[in-house]
Design a protein around this motif. Structure first.
Motif, PDB file in Angstrom:
ATOM      1  N   ASN A  36       1.056  -0.945   0.171  1.00 38.11           N
ATOM      2  CA  ASN A  36      -0.416   0.166   0.229  1.00 38.11           C
ATOM      3  C   ASN A  36       0.885   1.385   0.143  1.00 38.11           C
ATOM      4  O   ASN A  36       1.241   1.952   0.849  1.00 38.11           O
ATOM      5  N   THR A  37       1.478   1.580  -0.858  1.00 40.55           N
ATOM      6  CA  THR A  37       2.372   2.878  -1.224  1.00 40.55           C
ATOM      7  C   THR A  37       2.010   3.510  -2.234  1.00 40.55           C
ATOM      8  O   THR A  37       2.458   5.198  -1.832  1.00 40.55           O
ATOM      9  N   HIS A  38       1.601   3.662  -2.889  1.00 39.11           N
ATOM     10  CA  HIS A  38       0.735   4.667  -3.836  1.00 39.11           C
ATOM     11  C   HIS A  38      -0.327   3.826  -4.922  1.00 39.11           C
ATOM     12  O   HIS A  38      -0.642   2.754  -4.826  1.00 39.11           O
ATOM     13  N   HIS A  39      -1.036   4.923  -5.685  1.00 34.47           N
ATOM     14  CA  HIS A  39      -2.102   4.603  -6.648  1.00 34.47           C
ATOM     15  C   HIS A  39      -1.498   4.982  -7.631  1.00 34.47           C
ATOM     16  O   HIS A  39      -1.786   6.589  -7.814  1.00 34.47           O
ATOM     17  N   GLY A  40      -1.323   5.054  -9.194  1.00 36.34           N
ATOM     18  CA  GLY A  40      -1.301   6.042  -9.669  1.00 36.34           C
ATOM     19  C   GLY A  40       0.081   6.435  -9.975  1.00 36.34           C
ATOM     20  O   GLY A  40       1.535   6.131  -8.736  1.00 36.34           O
ATOM     21  N   LEU A  41      -0.029   7.251  -9.528  1.00 33.41           N
ATOM     22  CA  LEU A  41       1.508   9.046  -9.558  1.00 33.41           C
ATOM     23  C   LEU A  41       1.278   9.242  -7.275  1.00 33.41           C
ATOM     24  O   LEU A  41       1.884  10.084  -7.203  1.00 33.41           O
ATOM     25  N   LEU A  42       0.549   9.079  -7.008  1.00 28.13           N
ATOM     26  CA  LEU A  42      -0.616   9.495  -5.643  1.00 28.13           C
ATOM     27  C   LEU A  42      -0.098   8.482  -5.021  1.00 28.13           C
ATOM     28  O   LEU A  42      -0.145   7.190  -4.219  1.00 28.13           O
ATOM     29  N   LEU A  43       1.085   8.976  -4.077  1.00 31.96           N
ATOM     30  CA  LEU A  43       1.962   8.227  -2.864  1.00 31.96           C
ATOM     31  C   LEU A  43       1.401   9.059  -1.532  1.00 31.96           C
ATOM     32  O   LEU A  43       1.256   8.328  -0.799  1.00 31.96           O
ATOM     33  N   VAL A  44       0.713   9.814  -1.338  1.00 30.09           N
ATOM     34  CA  VAL A  44       0.159  10.162  -0.446  1.00 30.09           C
ATOM     35  C   VAL A  44      -1.313  11.163  -0.326  1.00 30.09           C
ATOM     36  O   VAL A  44      -1.550  12.013  -1.159  1.00 30.09           O
ATOM     37  N   SER A  45      -2.300  10.687   0.990  1.00 28.78           N
ATOM     38  CA  SER A  45      -3.481  11.224   1.007  1.00 28.78           C
ATOM     39  C   SER A  45      -4.112  11.177   2.420  1.00 28.78           C
ATOM     40  O   SER A  45      -4.364   9.831   2.556  1.00 28.78           O
ATOM     41  N   ASN A  46      -4.056  12.221   3.227  1.00 33.78           N
ATOM     42  CA  ASN A  46      -3.979  12.337   4.075  1.00 33.78           C
ATOM     43  C   ASN A  46      -4.944  13.093   4.504  1.00 33.78           C
ATOM     44  O   ASN A  46      -4.790  14.247   4.079  1.00 33.78           O
ATOM     45  N   ASP A  47      -5.751  12.694   5.780  1.00 31.63           N
ATOM     46  CA  ASP A  47      -6.871  13.273   6.043  1.00 31.63           C
ATOM     47  C   ASP A  47      -6.709  13.917   7.333  1.00 31.63           C
ATOM     48  O   ASP A  47      -6.417  12.989   8.392  1.00 31.63           O
ATOM     49  N   ASP A  48      -5.472  15.156   8.263  1.00 32.04           N
ATOM     50  CA  ASP A  48      -5.938  15.962   9.143  1.00 32.04           C
ATOM     51  C   ASP A  48      -6.407  16.378   9.624  1.00 32.04           C
ATOM     52  O   ASP A  48      -7.360  17.328   8.942  1.00 32.04           O
ATOM     53  N   ILE A  49      -7.257  16.266  10.879  1.00 35.88           N
ATOM     54  CA  ILE A  49      -7.032  17.279  11.896  1.00 35.88           C
ATOM     55  C   ILE A  49      -6.013  18.151  13.058  1.00 35.88           C
ATOM     56  O   ILE A  49      -5.469  17.474  13.502  1.00 35.88           O
ATOM     57  N   VAL A  50      -6.506  18.833  13.124  1.00 32.47           N
ATOM     58  CA  VAL A  50      -5.041  19.872  13.687  1.00 32.47           C
ATOM     59  C   VAL A  50      -5.640  20.750  14.648  1.00 32.47           C
ATOM     60  O   VAL A  50      -6.802  21.460  14.164  1.00 32.47           O
ATOM     61  N   ALA A  51      -5.274  20.769  16.331  1.00 33.91           N
ATOM     62  CA  ALA A  51      -6.321  21.572  17.280  1.00 33.91           C
ATOM     63  C   ALA A  51      -5.844  22.976  17.291  1.00 33.91           C
ATOM     64  O   ALA A  51      -4.636  23.173  16.426  1.00 33.91           O
TER      65      ALA A  51
END
Length: 243
Positions: A36-51
């Motif tokens: 689970n390192t990538h799909h196509g050219l996409l390496l990161v998709s992070n859904d972030d919540i920052v306080a």
């Protein structure tokens, strides 16, 4: 033949650090899965919540196109090239790390009398060329987000002149804000990555999708997606993959 790889929200890697609640669609940091390192050219998709009052301190990046899309709240960016900006919903941001850059990202507590968490999706794709001069661009695309339609918001395709530019000719990020019952047709490309950022929808060939779910499509036959609640989605269209 189209293949649909549905990844449920609850199955994502999870980082919880008090000030940060982050869900990772791909291997990231201490979370590593060689399958689970990538799909196509996409390496990161992070859904972030920052306080409120917190964020990512200054840290380095290199040879990566980094696109940030805020869902709620606002985020302050500063980097070693002198760029700074405040990112809010409807504003697309791209940072080209190139030959090397340092940056920080903090919850913009100045934006409200009652500070709130900021939620954003950060996505990384590989550039066409390594070692380029680091760069930065942000653009408010709110007026271009036609209700009920897929809209290119970050692209390496020069035909998408209203999108922010990324240094990857084979990748385009589309966004859409859909009302219940709205239907969109996904574009034709060898690789698509669909992320339901908010709301819920049904994708032809894959079935119901909830908030945080993602679908990795390979050789798709332009399936239709229909929103079942007010929905915001992010879709990467990619015409090649990593070696």
């Amino acid at each position: 033949m189209t293949t649909y790889d549905v990844r449920r929200a609850a199955d994502r890697f999870h980082t919880e650090a008090g000030w940060l609640d982050s869900r990772h669609s791909f291997s990231f940091s201490r979370h590593y899965d060689p399958a689970n390192t990538h799909h196509g050219l996409l390496l990161v998709s992070n859904d972030d919540i920052v306080a409120p009052g917190t964020g990512f301190d200054t840290h380095p990046h290199r040879d990566m196109e980094i696109v940030t899309w805020v869902l709620s709240g606002s985020l302050v960016h500063q980097d070693s090239e002198g760029h700074n900006g405040v990112i809010h919903p409807g504003l697309a941001q791209r940072m080209s790390a190139g030959s090397g850059i340092l940056h920080s990202e903090k919850n913009d507590v100045r934006a409200s009398a009652t500070p709130e968490p900021v939620r954003f999706v950060q996505m990384w794709v590989l550039p066409d060329e390594t070692g380029i001069t680091p760069g930065y661009e942000q653009r408010d695309v709110s007026a271009d987000l036609t209700p009920g339609a897929l809209v290119p918001v970050a692209s390496g395709n020069p035909a998408h002149d209203s999108a922010i530019r990324i240094h990857q000719k084979d990748a385009t990020l589309h966004a859409a804000r859909l009302a219940p019952g709205d239907t969109v047709t996904l574009p034709t490309a060898p690789y698509l990555h669909l992320f339901i950022a908010q709301g819920s929808a049904t994708l032809e060939g894959a079935g119901p999708l909830a908030e945080g779910d993602a679908v990795r499509l390979t050789t798709p036959d332009t399936p239709h997606l229909t929103a079942t609640t007010p929905t915001e989605l992010l879709l990467w269209e990619m015409h090649t993959t990593l070696p």
